[in-house]
Scaffold this motif. Structure first.
Motif, PDB file in Angstrom:
ATOM      1  N   HIS A  17      -7.935   5.814   4.332  1.00 18.53           N
ATOM      2  CA  HIS A  17      -6.651   5.987   5.001  1.00 18.53           C
ATOM      3  C   HIS A  17      -6.787   7.018   6.131  1.00 18.53           C
ATOM      4  CE1 HIS A  17      -4.588   3.745   1.766  1.00 18.53           C
ATOM      5  NE2 HIS A  17      -5.490   4.321   0.974  1.00 18.53           N
ATOM      6  N   THR A  18      -5.852   6.909   7.066  1.00 21.44           N
ATOM      7  CA  THR A  18      -5.839   7.861   8.190  1.00 21.44           C
ATOM      8  C   THR A  18      -5.498   9.273   7.736  1.00 21.44           C
ATOM      9  OG1 THR A  18      -3.534   7.228   8.589  1.00 21.44           O
ATOM     10  CG2 THR A  18      -5.243   6.103   9.879  1.00 21.44           C
ATOM     11  N   SER A  19      -4.917   9.397   6.548  1.00 24.94           N
ATOM     12  CA  SER A  19      -4.554  10.715   6.032  1.00 24.94           C
ATOM     13  C   SER A  19      -5.753  11.464   5.456  1.00 24.94           C
ATOM     14  CB  SER A  19      -3.483  10.578   4.948  1.00 24.94           C
ATOM     15  OG  SER A  19      -3.952   9.771   3.886  1.00 24.94           O
ATOM     16  N   GLY A  20      -6.929  10.817   5.400  1.00 22.59           N
ATOM     17  CA  GLY A  20      -8.114  11.468   4.861  1.00 22.59           C
ATOM     18  C   GLY A  20      -8.391  11.121   3.415  1.00 22.59           C
ATOM     19  N   LYS A  21      -7.607  10.219   2.818  1.00 16.88           N
ATOM     20  CA  LYS A  21      -7.791   9.856   1.412  1.00 16.88           C
ATOM     21  C   LYS A  21      -8.595   8.548   1.310  1.00 16.88           C
ATOM     22  CE  LYS A  21      -3.547  12.043  -0.298  1.00 16.88           C
ATOM     23  NZ  LYS A  21      -2.298  11.835  -1.051  1.00 16.88           N
ATOM     24  N   VAL A  22      -9.249   8.391   0.152  1.00 22.96           N
ATOM     25  CA  VAL A  22      -9.951   7.148  -0.197  1.00 22.96           C
ATOM     26  C   VAL A  22      -9.406   6.695  -1.540  1.00 22.96           C
ATOM     27  CG1 VAL A  22     -12.154   6.041  -0.656  1.00 22.96           C
ATOM     28  CG2 VAL A  22     -12.035   7.874   1.032  1.00 22.96           C
ATOM     29  N   SER A  23      -8.846   5.483  -1.571  1.00 27.60           N
ATOM     30  CA  SER A  23      -8.266   4.958  -2.811  1.00 27.60           C
ATOM     31  C   SER A  23      -9.154   3.847  -3.362  1.00 27.60           C
ATOM     32  CB  SER A  23      -6.847   4.439  -2.571  1.00 27.60           C
ATOM     33  OG  SER A  23      -6.850   3.415  -1.598  1.00 27.60           O
ATOM     34  N   LEU A  24      -9.287   3.815  -4.684  1.00 30.90           N
ATOM     35  CA  LEU A  24     -10.073   2.805  -5.393  1.00 30.90           C
ATOM     36  C   LEU A  24      -9.100   1.860  -6.070  1.00 30.90           C
ATOM     37  CD1 LEU A  24     -11.966   5.346  -5.037  1.00 30.90           C
ATOM     38  CD2 LEU A  24     -13.140   4.578  -7.114  1.00 30.90           C
ATOM     39  N   ARG A  25      -9.196   0.575  -5.760  1.00 31.29           N
ATOM     40  CA  ARG A  25      -8.213  -0.398  -6.241  1.00 31.29           C
ATOM     41  C   ARG A  25      -8.881  -1.471  -7.089  1.00 31.29           C
ATOM     42  NH1 ARG A  25      -3.356   0.026  -3.571  1.00 31.29           N
ATOM     43  NH2 ARG A  25      -3.344   1.580  -1.889  1.00 31.29           N
ATOM     44  N   VAL A  81       0.857  -1.184   0.000  1.00 28.30           N
ATOM     45  CA  VAL A  81       0.000   0.000   0.000  1.00 28.30           C
ATOM     46  C   VAL A  81       0.891   1.231   0.000  1.00 28.30           C
ATOM     47  CG1 VAL A  81      -1.830   1.242   1.205  1.00 28.30           C
ATOM     48  CG2 VAL A  81      -1.780  -1.255   1.258  1.00 28.30           C
ATOM     49  N   GLU A  82       0.694   2.112  -1.000  1.00 27.70           N
ATOM     50  CA  GLU A  82       1.537   3.292  -1.107  1.00 27.70           C
ATOM     51  C   GLU A  82       1.289   4.253   0.046  1.00 27.70           C
ATOM     52  OE1 GLU A  82      -0.511   2.180  -3.317  1.00 27.70           O
ATOM     53  OE2 GLU A  82       0.720   1.375  -4.958  1.00 27.70           O
ATOM     54  N   THR A  83       0.040   4.444   0.424  1.00 25.39           N
ATOM     55  CA  THR A  83      -0.322   5.347   1.524  1.00 25.39           C
ATOM     56  C   THR A  83      -0.658   4.486   2.742  1.00 25.39           C
ATOM     57  OG1 THR A  83      -1.253   6.893  -0.089  1.00 25.39           O
ATOM     58  CG2 THR A  83      -1.825   7.226   2.233  1.00 25.39           C
ATOM     59  N   PRO A  84       0.190   4.440   3.753  1.00 21.95           N
ATOM     60  CA  PRO A  84      -0.087   3.547   4.902  1.00 21.95           C
ATOM     61  C   PRO A  84      -1.270   4.052   5.720  1.00 21.95           C
ATOM     62  CG  PRO A  84       1.819   4.919   5.335  1.00 21.95           C
ATOM     63  CD  PRO A  84       1.441   5.191   3.922  1.00 21.95           C
ATOM     64  N   GLY A  85      -1.757   3.174   6.585  1.00 19.39           N
ATOM     65  CA  GLY A  85      -2.855   3.538   7.469  1.00 19.39           C
ATOM     66  C   GLY A  85      -4.221   3.239   6.873  1.00 19.39           C
ATOM     67  N   VAL A  86      -4.498   1.965   6.522  1.00 17.72           N
ATOM     68  CA  VAL A  86      -5.801   1.561   5.990  1.00 17.72           C
ATOM     69  C   VAL A  86      -6.688   1.184   7.172  1.00 17.72           C
ATOM     70  CG1 VAL A  86      -7.044  -0.038   4.503  1.00 17.72           C
ATOM     71  CG2 VAL A  86      -4.763   0.750   3.846  1.00 17.72           C
ATOM     72  N   THR A  87      -7.651   2.044   7.480  1.00 20.99           N
ATOM     73  CA  THR A  87      -8.499   1.799   8.648  1.00 20.99           C
ATOM     74  C   THR A  87      -9.907   1.342   8.276  1.00 20.99           C
ATOM     75  OG1 THR A  87      -9.128   4.137   8.646  1.00 20.99           O
ATOM     76  CG2 THR A  87      -7.259   3.509  10.015  1.00 20.99           C
ATOM     77  N   ILE A  88     -10.336   1.567   7.037  1.00 17.02           N
ATOM     78  CA  ILE A  88     -11.673   1.159   6.595  1.00 17.02           C
ATOM     79  C   ILE A  88     -11.538   0.545   5.207  1.00 17.02           C
ATOM     80  CG2 ILE A  88     -14.063   1.904   6.189  1.00 17.02           C
ATOM     81  CD1 ILE A  88     -13.398   4.435   7.801  1.00 17.02           C
ATOM     82  N   MET A  89     -12.243  -0.567   4.971  1.00 13.90           N
ATOM     83  CA  MET A  89     -12.252  -1.194   3.649  1.00 13.90           C
ATOM     84  C   MET A  89     -13.695  -1.524   3.260  1.00 13.90           C
ATOM     85  SD  MET A  89      -8.916  -3.678   3.358  1.00 13.90           S
ATOM     86  CE  MET A  89      -9.243  -4.629   4.835  1.00 13.90           C
ATOM     87  N   ARG A  90     -14.001  -1.281   1.978  1.00 11.25           N
ATOM     88  CA  ARG A  90     -15.296  -1.635   1.402  1.00 11.25           C
ATOM     89  C   ARG A  90     -15.050  -2.309   0.048  1.00 11.25           C
ATOM     90  NH1 ARG A  90     -16.646  -0.528   5.873  1.00 11.25           N
ATOM     91  NH2 ARG A  90     -17.888   1.265   6.588  1.00 11.25           N
ATOM     92  N   GLN A  91     -16.104  -2.991  -0.466  1.00 10.93           N
ATOM     93  CA  GLN A  91     -15.973  -3.680  -1.751  1.00 10.93           C
ATOM     94  C   GLN A  91     -17.282  -3.569  -2.523  1.00 10.93           C
ATOM     95  OE1 GLN A  91     -15.483  -7.914  -1.470  1.00 10.93           O
ATOM     96  NE2 GLN A  91     -15.115  -8.211  -3.650  1.00 10.93           N
ATOM     97  N   THR A  92     -17.174  -3.314  -3.857  1.00 10.49           N
ATOM     98  CA  THR A  92     -18.314  -3.401  -4.777  1.00 10.49           C
ATOM     99  C   THR A  92     -17.902  -4.330  -5.912  1.00 10.49           C
ATOM    100  OG1 THR A  92     -17.609  -1.503  -6.125  1.00 10.49           O
ATOM    101  CG2 THR A  92     -18.988  -1.036  -4.189  1.00 10.49           C
TER     102      THR A  92
END
Length: 1059
Positions: free
Chosen positions: A74-82, A55-66
């Motif tokens: 992330h703890t930094s306030g970002k949401v990444s789509l993978r 993970v490029e941006t550490p600190g994954v505190t919430i995960m969802r899936q569609t």
């Protein structure tokens, strides 16, 4: 943990790993994320780490899936789509400047809440960030009235959001609307703060967890469902070995299985010795009726093809005899509530219930019609307006002289029911079990003024709800169609373009063969009380049953009621020329000539007539039981001696069962005799009577005729579906010979596209609670031998020659095609490029389910608007010889200009500048091409032929949709294929059928080049793989053209202008 709370396994992580989030991607895979720079994938079956994603941006505190992405908060306030497969970042949203608190995804929306950086530190942001996943950008933020700490979508009726604060405040609002302070509720936690929040899978319950370890459950009903398949939690049972309850041996109903028994190898008491027991094998079930129908006997051995209705070497046994009648189809489910309210509903056998087509994303392509029709005869689709007459169309088709006569007819009228019925019969002839549809026939039917005046044209709402009386409706339709066909056949003028059409072996000048077949000549006598008598000759095409007004339960033969109805005598007021005023007169009807086909409308329109049928059937049943005595069996199973008798050359099993004698009043044959004093004798006729009276053929010389029952049309009463109409038809030897290659006669049930062979007694059994007779067809014995049954195709090559346009403004300079010359007439195997464009007459009817999916109730009704055929070989290859715009009198809802190129006014003869023709004129051109044996090349021809209402043999269709298609992959558009293989940019702003047809021809040439005329499938398979890889990379979109290039600009189009 298991459902019962037991720990299944523990998985230890490294001490330096701080995990905060879990995501169960499927039933056996778990993702674990935390403050590290990686995410672990755990296999729950093997309890091992299978993958580690960086993970490029550490600190994954919430995960969802569609079904499109993994979403990581992330703890930094970002949401990444993978990406779901590679876990690589596809998109990233910078939601909050401080930290992310929670987010949720539903459909195309992503909503997030979090903290923003302030001078004094982090502060809870009261603006929710909402993102559109289609455009991958933020939309208007949503301001709420609480400090959001948790949020979830609750998509019950709308996409509502539940926003929760840590102090226990709860607010509901729409993600794209405005938040209302009135929608705020309060949760009373035991502890000071709420620590977690979630919504059940059924969206019926909300769960809150507070800092004191308590769970607060909110529901919208006293007994909610927490998930789609909810069941009670299973808890571990305590050990019962040391605390068994005492058993009372004196109780007779005490189950002995409660006594724990040790494992032993000794013989148990329940193992009875062979001397004290006798085997009782189950009786073998009866042989499938389909096997008996197709069986050919050589000596005493029968041979039949396997119908494949059962698994190999497996025979299902019925535990209840009553179940055998109602297990063929499961079209309409039965509910216990419905049976209690209306007890008669459960008596409707499933094969008689109204059948409907289940539509999917592919329309009808994946609907299994073979499940409903295992024969080679063609059914008719029921979703077209006024398709209630499907059963009567089948009856007319299976009358061999009518079928041949109608197919030999061709006239110049635009809306001729006889012509359209002939085209439909031709489709039924060509079909090998696939259903047909009567679009064009019903379209012509709706234009007949008499049909509208008689109330035969139903509105869609009345047809769907079953408001009209279908029995009365089909009887009026029966009289109308016979009259209309009789009038159409009386026209003697045959246009020059259709010469040869009137040369049918049936026709005679001044009369129609419909009249010869159905017409009954009569004398109507009116006798006034003054003694004057008036005699008037007339004819009728059918008779209506007239029932005696008798409530005593007297026994009437059907022949008696039929004679009473034919030779009708009634008292009425009529004008008397002698008295010169209206006087009471006695009107009688005498028969001068009997028809070859006797058509009877039953007129069972009230409970009075139904009670009469029921009463006569009960009397006939008692007489039959008394006649056969003790020889009647309770079911249709045969003993061994019966099978031996069946195997003998002359052995026939004649002993009926009780079920075969119930509800029968109608005879299979009737005998009519014309007397010398213009009287008529009618009696029921059985096969045994032929031995006494002699063959029917010899009796005809003395005015004696035997009529055999050929078809019965019945009205099925079912309030759940509005009722339906079905037909029992005795299919003759000629039809079996053409379709199956066997000489055989068999009764069939025709219920739209459901066709099933039935026992002959079922055709005359009428349970008046749900099965009411409407129409009867009796035919003279040996009817086919009286007529020439040869069919001469009336469509000649002259239909392809030049014709005038219906449009008033059409000019030669606007002509887009060059008709075929005499030396260019197509031959067998010639290629013809074809494309058609359509307009919408009725919009699609669909419903939206609670889970968000769409269910099609009724598809959109399309009408062909333009048909183009281009030459496929020769010096003028690629030049169109047919480019007809089809005039329509029906209201067009949508011209679909973007996809069809048809504009308002193109189909109007007053203002159109196109080459406008009638649908019948263009239909004849295509029928001639099909009959001559050309091969059509096009893209998506299956739908084109379906809307045009043509049945084309599969070996005459070369569809580029399937030529450039890999199994279990998507279909590829013509626009993308032309760009990839031909470097052509087509269909820029609108579609053009000339362009599409010519492009399909070029693609077929390219296919032959790439596959070496089909001899190198492996090399062509590699080409297809490259096509699909390129399509996925391009997202199946053709790049924007720099300079539009299309087949219109090709050199071949200049030759059209030169010509």
């Amino acid at each position: 943990m298991a459902r019962g709370g037991l720990i299944i396994f523990d998985y230890l992580l490294d001490e330096n790993e701080d995990m905060h989030s879990l995501l169960l991607t499927d039933s056996s895979t778990l993702l674990i994320g935390g403050l590290q720079n990686h995410i672990l994938e755990i296999d729950l079956n093997t309890v091992q780490e299978t993958q580690k994603y960086a993970v490029e941006t550490p600190g994954v505190t919430i995960m969802r899936q569609t079904n499109r992405f993994f979403f990581c908060g992330h703890t930094s306030g970002k949401v990444s789509l993978r990406d779901l497969r590679t876990f690589k970042v596809e998109h990233e949203f910078d939601a909050f400047s401080g930290s992310l608190s929670d987010f949720d995804v539903h459909g195309n929306l992503l909503a997030a809440c979090g903290f923003s950086s302030r001078l004094t530190g982090l502060a809870c942001d009261r603006f929710l960030k909402v993102y559109d996943l289609r455009m991958m950008r933020a939309i208007t933020p949503l301001q709420v009235h609480v400090d959001p700490a948790f949020l979830r979508f609750i998509p019950t009726y709308t996409s509502r959001l539940a926003i929760i604060s840590q102090s226990g405040q709860c607010q509901f609002c729409e993600p794209t609307g405005l938040a209302n302070p009135a929608d705020i509720f309060h949760v009373n936690p035991v502890g000071p703060l709420l620590m977690t929040f979630d919504v059940s899978a059924s969206k019926q319950a909300l769960a809150f967890g507070d800092s004191e370890g308590c769970v607060h459950l909110w529901t919208d009903s006293p007994e909610p469902s927490f998930n789609p398949y909810s069941r009670e939690t299973e808890f571990a049972l305590p050990c019962l070995v040391d605390s068994l309850p005492p058993l009372d041996w004196s109780q007779d109903l005490l189950p002995l299985s409660l006594i724990p028994v040790p494992l032993t190898t000794d013989t148990l008491l329940s193992d009875w010795p062979a001397a004290n027991s006798a085997p009782a094998p189950r009786r073998a079930p009866p042989v499938d009726a389909e096997i008996l129908r197709t069986m050919k006997k050589v000596g005493f051995i029968g041979y039949a093809p396997n119908p494949r209705t059962r698994l190999r070497n497996q025979i299902p046994y019925r535990l209840k005899e009553s179940d055998s009648e109602f297990d063929s189809f499961s079209q309409v489910t039965e509910s216990p509530i419905g049976r209690e309210e209306e007890p008669h509903l459960h008596m409707v056998s499933k094969k008689y219930r109204k059948v409907t087509i289940k539509y999917s994303k592919l329309g009808l392509e994946d609907f299994d019609f073979k499940h409903y029709n295992k024969t080679l005869f063609a059914g008719l689709e029921p979703h077209i307006p006024n398709a209630y007459c499907n059963c009567m169309i089948q009856v007319l088709y299976f009358l061999e002289p009518v079928r041949c006569l109608i197919q030999n007819h061709l006239c110049q009228k635009e809306f001729c029911l006889a012509c359209e019925l002939g085209f439909l019969f031709h489709m039924l002839d060509l079909s090998r079990g696939d259903p047909c549809q009567g679009n064009n026939f019903l379209r012509a039917f709706r234009t007949i003024p008499e049909a509208s005046a008689l109330g035969l044209i139903l509105a869609d709402s009345d047809e769907a709800s079953g408001k009209g009386n279908l029995a009365r409706l089909i009887q009026r339709w029966n009289r109308f169609i016979l009259t209309q066909l009789h009038q159409d056949m009386q026209e003697l003028e045959v246009p020059q373009a259709y010469r040869g059409a009137g040369g049918s072996s049936f026709c005679s000048s001044g009369d129609s063969v419909i009249g010869h077949l159905f017409s009954c000549e009569m004398e109507n006598c009116s006798l006034c009380r003054c003694g004057s008598e008036t005699v008037r000759a007339s004819s009728t095409l059918l008779f209506t049953l007239s029932y005696p007004d008798d409530k005593t339960g007297k026994n009437y033969d059907f022949a008696q009621v039929l004679k009473r109805s034919i030779c009708l005598e009634q008292n009425t007021q009529a004008w008397c020329d002698n008295c010169e005023k209206y006087q009471p007169t006695i009107q009688t009807r005498n028969i001068r000539h009997l028809p070859d086909i006797l058509v009877i409308n039953c007129e069972v329109n009230s409970s009075k007539e139904a009670d009469f049928w029921r009463m006569q059937a009960e009397v006939a049943f008692k007489m039959a039981v008394k006649k056969h005595g003790g020889e009647i069996s309770k079911n249709k199973e045969f003993a061994l001696a019966d099978w031996k008798e069946l195997g003998s050359p002359e052995g026939v099993l004649v002993c009926p069962s009780i079920e075969e004698l119930k509800n029968i009043w109608l005879p299979f044959s009737i005998r009519m005799k014309m007397t010398k004093n213009k009287g008529l004798d009618v009696c029921n006729w059985t096969d045994g009577d032929e031995v006494q009276w002699g063959p029917a053929r010899a009796e005809e010389e003395h005015g004696v005729y035997v009529y055999d029952l050929m078809a019965t049309v019945v009205h099925i009463l079912d309030s759940r579906t509005g009722g339906s109409l079905v037909a029992h038809i005795k299919v003759g030897e000629t039809y079996h010979q053409r379709k199956e290659g066997v000489t055989h006669q068999q009764w069939y049930l025709f219920n739209d596209f459901l066709i099933e062979p039935i026992d002959k007694h079922e055709a005359v059994q009428f349970d008046m609670n749900w099965k009411v007779p409407a129409i009867l067809y009796y035919v003279k014995r040996n009817l086919n031998s009286r007529y020439n049954l040869n069919i001469k195709n009336p469509i000649e090559a002259s239909v392809l020659l030049a014709e005038a346009s219906l449009a008033r403004k059409q000019r030669k300079t606007h002509t887009t095609f060059i008709p075929l010359m005499l030396n260019e007439m197509p031959q067998v195997g010639d290629l013809v490029g074809l494309d058609a464009e359509f307009v919408t007459l009725n919009e699609e009817e669909a419903e939206l389910r609670s889970d968000g999916t769409k269910s099609t109730i009724k598809p959109s009704q399309m009408s062909v608007a333009r048909i183009t055929c281009v030459r496929g070989q020769g010096p003028n290859e690629g030049i169109p010889f047919i480019d007809d715009y089809i005039s329509t009198q029906e209201q067009v809802v949508d011209y679909l200009t973007q996809y069809s190129g048809i504009k308002p006014g193109d189909l109007d003869a007053k203002i159109s500048s196109k080459h406008l023709t009638t649908l019948k004129s263009t239909y004849l051109k295509l029928r001639f091409l099909i009959d001559i044996g050309v091969k059509f090349v096009g893209h998506g021809l299956q739908k084109d032929f379906r809307v045009i209402n043509l049945m084309v043999p599969k070996d005459q269709v070369l569809d580029t949709v399937y030529l450039f298609h890999m199994p279990r992959k998507r279909m590829i558009s013509l626009r993308f294929l032309a760009w990839y293989f031909l470097d052509l940019k087509i269909q820029g702003e609108t579609h053009d059928s000339i362009e599409d047809a010519r492009t399909a021809l070029q693609l077929y040439r390219k296919y032959l080049e790439l596959s070496k005329n089909g001899t190198e499938p492996e090399s062509f398979h590699k080409v297809l793989k490259g096509l699909y890889e390129k399509g996925r990379k391009m997202d199946w979109k053709v790049p924007e053209p720099e300079g539009q290039t299309s087949p219109k600009n090709a050199a071949v189009f200049s030759s059209v202008l030169a010509l």
